[in-house]
Write an enzyme that holds these catalytic residues in place. Sequence first.
Site, PDB file in Angstrom:
ATOM      1  N   GLU A 137      40.988  38.022  45.911  1.00 18.57           N
ATOM      2  CA  GLU A 137      39.851  37.571  45.119  1.00 18.57           C
ATOM      3  C   GLU A 137      39.472  38.718  44.186  1.00 18.57           C
ATOM      4  OE1 GLU A 137      35.096  36.548  45.620  1.00 18.57           O
ATOM      5  OE2 GLU A 137      36.383  36.597  47.398  1.00 18.57           O
ATOM      6  N   CYS A 182      31.434  38.738  40.867  1.00 18.16           N
ATOM      7  CA  CYS A 182      32.628  38.261  40.158  1.00 18.16           C
ATOM      8  C   CYS A 182      32.367  36.922  39.490  1.00 18.16           C
ATOM      9  CB  CYS A 182      33.828  38.173  41.104  1.00 18.16           C
ATOM     10  SG  CYS A 182      33.620  37.019  42.479  1.00 18.16           S
ATOM     11  N   ASN A 242      29.577  44.560  46.814  1.00 18.17           N
ATOM     12  CA  ASN A 242      28.461  43.704  46.395  1.00 18.17           C
ATOM     13  C   ASN A 242      28.064  42.653  47.429  1.00 18.17           C
ATOM     14  OD1 ASN A 242      30.904  42.431  45.916  1.00 18.17           O
ATOM     15  ND2 ASN A 242      30.246  41.454  44.020  1.00 18.17           N
TER      16      ASN A 242
END
Length: 486
Positions: free
Chosen positions: A259, A293, A163
């Site tokens: 992450e 996210c 992304n």
Amino acid sequence: MFNELCCEDKTYRNLVGGKWMDSKTNKFIEIHSPIDGSLVGKVPSMSREEVDEVIKNSKEAQKTWRDVPVNKRAEILYKAADILDERAEEIGAVMALEIAKDIKSAVSEVTRTADYIRFTADAAKAMEGEAIPGDSFPGFKRSKISYVNRVPLGVVLAISPFNYPVNLSASKVAPAVVGGNSVLLKPPTQGSISALFLAQVFKAAGLPDGVLNTVTGKGSEIGDYIVKHTDIDFINFTGSTSVGYHISEITAMKPQLLELGGKDAAIVLEDADLEHAADNIVSGAFSYSGQRCTAVKRILVVDSVADKLVELLKDRIVKLKSGDPREEGTVIVPLIDNKAADFVMELVEDALSKGAKRVIGEKRKDNFVEAMLFDNVTLDMRIAWEEPFGPILPVIRIKNIDEAIDIANRSEYGLQSSVFTKDIDKAFYIADKLEVGTVQVNNKTERGPDHFPFLGVKSSGMGTQGIRYSIEAMTRPKAVVLNLNK
């Protein structure tokens, strides 16, 4: 300048030892656009033997790079940032085609990355060592002084997600190399072409051969092999929680920065500015079709203002432009693939079967899913807990602040939360109780500014990012103790 990246048949190469190398196995992965299925390009599917060669090259290059003064490393980063700015439109267009990110956001990602790299260079030059006198500790004299500096860890493996293939690659590469490490960049399969353009930028800026190498290939074939490799000294990974857990389990004692996923809640109290809250929530939930996210993934709203908020959200969602991300103003875009859309619709069907009210949105065609809003979502629904990575937003009605805190904290994730209220005391009370890395007050959940700390707790990650924090994560203190006399 970028012609060396690929051939006329759209076959791309990897950067190894400062040269663009063709595949030795003659195996390739085809990258098709999520927009229309057209072929964007083919990237090498590298073998384990090729991975060994690349890591060996990275290890040798780091031995020299670590001795380059920080100011010289920083100069290269400044040049890379300038080149990125010059090529923002070009790289943004590649990104829009490859991952179906709307063109405005794609170009913005490139320019933001240029700013990130510049700030990284600035931060590295400002980081100083320290001298610690021995006599500050009881029982010791001034004759001992510890000189503490930061030194590189060695070879950093940077694994980036689809992304943000440019920004979240650069946010690993720039702090690592300015800290004296070499980097092995493993981009996502979908997004690898955009990341290869970034690698070319660093090469063009004068980064020495081998300090940045790239590896493309299927994670199922070379993923475990790379992360477990004995010559990888640090892993910097952004991706799904399931893969993050897997990496952590198979790489015991190898330092890493993870992450991972999130289920960010927007908590809306009765005294909130509902117009402002609705603007932020829609922007936070639906930009890039929610494939972030830090997207707002659920709303916890006090029941007394829930009806009003739902209407405001509906009014804004209906105005979102959907379709081809290359058209100006598009917000709702095709998801990365059909598998992603399948999962989103699983959550939708589960919610509807258990009594959720569909406020707006219902269509799905191939990998395109309309923006959807659901009211009266209950805690037995999967949509209340699972990360959709798509344009669906559940509204959960609550009685009071403590119920909101309880529901928010029951999540396995702990990335960010938002609190919308005019009462600063309530905002700080909630912020203190929430089990997340960051609490946004009267703003959507989001990353940045990039020098702020960015972290997740629980299943949302491990370690702290943010420019200075990332440099520190990929270096270590080294103490030299000077004994002046006995």
